[in-house]
Design a protein around this motif. Sequence first.
Motif, PDB file in Angstrom:
ATOM      1  N   TYR A   1       0.810  -1.215   0.000  1.00 24.01           N
ATOM      2  CA  TYR A   1       0.000   0.000   0.000  1.00 24.01           C
ATOM      3  C   TYR A   1       0.845   1.267   0.000  1.00 24.01           C
ATOM      4  CZ  TYR A   1      -2.984  -3.790   1.493  1.00 24.01           C
ATOM      5  OH  TYR A   1      -3.606  -5.008   1.584  1.00 24.01           O
ATOM      6  N   GLY A   2       1.848   1.241  -0.906  1.00 23.13           N
ATOM      7  CA  GLY A   2       2.654   2.437  -1.092  1.00 23.13           C
ATOM      8  C   GLY A   2       3.456   2.848   0.116  1.00 23.13           C
TER       9      GLY A   2
ATOM     10  N   ASN B   1       2.574   3.089   3.025  1.00 29.63           N
ATOM     11  CA  ASN B   1       1.804   3.975   3.889  1.00 29.63           C
ATOM     12  C   ASN B   1       1.405   3.281   5.187  1.00 29.63           C
ATOM     13  OD1 ASN B   1       1.653   6.286   2.154  1.00 29.63           O
ATOM     14  ND2 ASN B   1       0.213   5.145   0.881  1.00 29.63           N
TER      15      ASN B   1
ATOM     16  N   ASP C   1      -2.047  -4.758  -4.979  1.00 29.82           N
ATOM     17  CA  ASP C   1      -1.401  -3.460  -4.862  1.00 29.82           C
ATOM     18  C   ASP C   1      -0.520  -3.211  -6.085  1.00 29.82           C
ATOM     19  OD1 ASP C   1      -0.217  -1.140  -4.057  1.00 29.82           O
ATOM     20  OD2 ASP C   1       1.036  -2.051  -2.504  1.00 29.82           O
TER      21      ASP C   1
ATOM     22  N   THR D   1       0.602  -0.062  -6.725  1.00 33.04           N
ATOM     23  CA  THR D   1       1.161   1.274  -6.533  1.00 33.04           C
ATOM     24  C   THR D   1       2.641   1.360  -6.871  1.00 33.04           C
ATOM     25  OG1 THR D   1       1.499   0.770  -4.191  1.00 33.04           O
ATOM     26  CG2 THR D   1      -0.532   1.918  -4.778  1.00 33.04           C
ATOM     27  N   ASN D   2       3.339   0.226  -6.786  1.00 34.72           N
ATOM     28  CA  ASN D   2       4.769   0.234  -7.093  1.00 34.72           C
ATOM     29  C   ASN D   2       5.084  -0.481  -8.409  1.00 34.72           C
ATOM     30  OD1 ASN D   2       5.720   1.594  -4.713  1.00 34.72           O
ATOM     31  ND2 ASN D   2       5.192  -0.247  -3.560  1.00 34.72           N
TER      32      ASN D   2
END
Length: 280
Positions: free
Chosen positions: A166-167, A169, A207, A209-210
């Motif tokens: 989740y980035g 976070n 996820d 995000t990356n």
Amino acid sequence: SGQRLTNVPQLDFDNLNRLIYCIDEGYYLLDSQGNNRLLLKYTGHNPIVSKTQDGRILLIDLANDRILSYFENTITDTGVKLPDKTQTNNATAIVGLEFNQDYVICDPRGAQIFTRENGNWDRLNFENNVFDKEAYRVYFNDKKRFWIANEYKGIQAFTAEGKQLYGNNILFPDYSISTMLVDREDNIWFGTLGKGLIIIPNTSFIDFTNHPDLVQEDLKSIATDNEGNVYVGGLKGVIYKVKDTQLKQYYIDNFMVEFLSFNNKHNGLHFNDNMVYTNT
């Protein structure tokens, strides 16, 4: 009639539906007549109760560095030793055990997670040195994710290999997560200290995000087709397709993909300047 038990941090039910609970003195069985029977003395603190998929209750014999099992009124040695004390920095507690996947979590403060492969325990290394004196809750679910709660600082999620999700976070940074449950529909339930209950519906998500293709990409549009595939368009003029949990470049345009929809008539994507792209 019922019996009230106090200061019981861990409990579960055996295959005969009898309560097994633990306190600092040891593991106890509460039988149908309301009698408490000592199963195993415990020499550390914060003992845990864990159960395997086939219904065996696992008991931690910290004095002899063993994992025992209780099933059908019999305690047996699983043959699995706990991580060596030199590995665990002389941990005085085992606060988590996922025996079907062979994970063990040591010490509630400055927690350490070990995974077992070919009979050997190895400590997992986590990104960002997440384990410190404030890492006081560690949870594991069958999606092979670790959830690590820091006191009054929310919760973080990691893969079984230690990569943060989740980035990178921290989720719910203003909450103190005190307990967690993943139900059979994969909903996650977080209990908090003083701020109620948090529910995350079905965590069967991925996820991206990356993902290397999406680094510094500004996504502007999204659409889905009749087969459930998802398409996203970005500032760079690229349309990405997500199929069977895999993301790939699908089409490259010369302009930002600000509008995107699926055209059933042409069985293709409708985007910039009324273009329709089909991939047959």
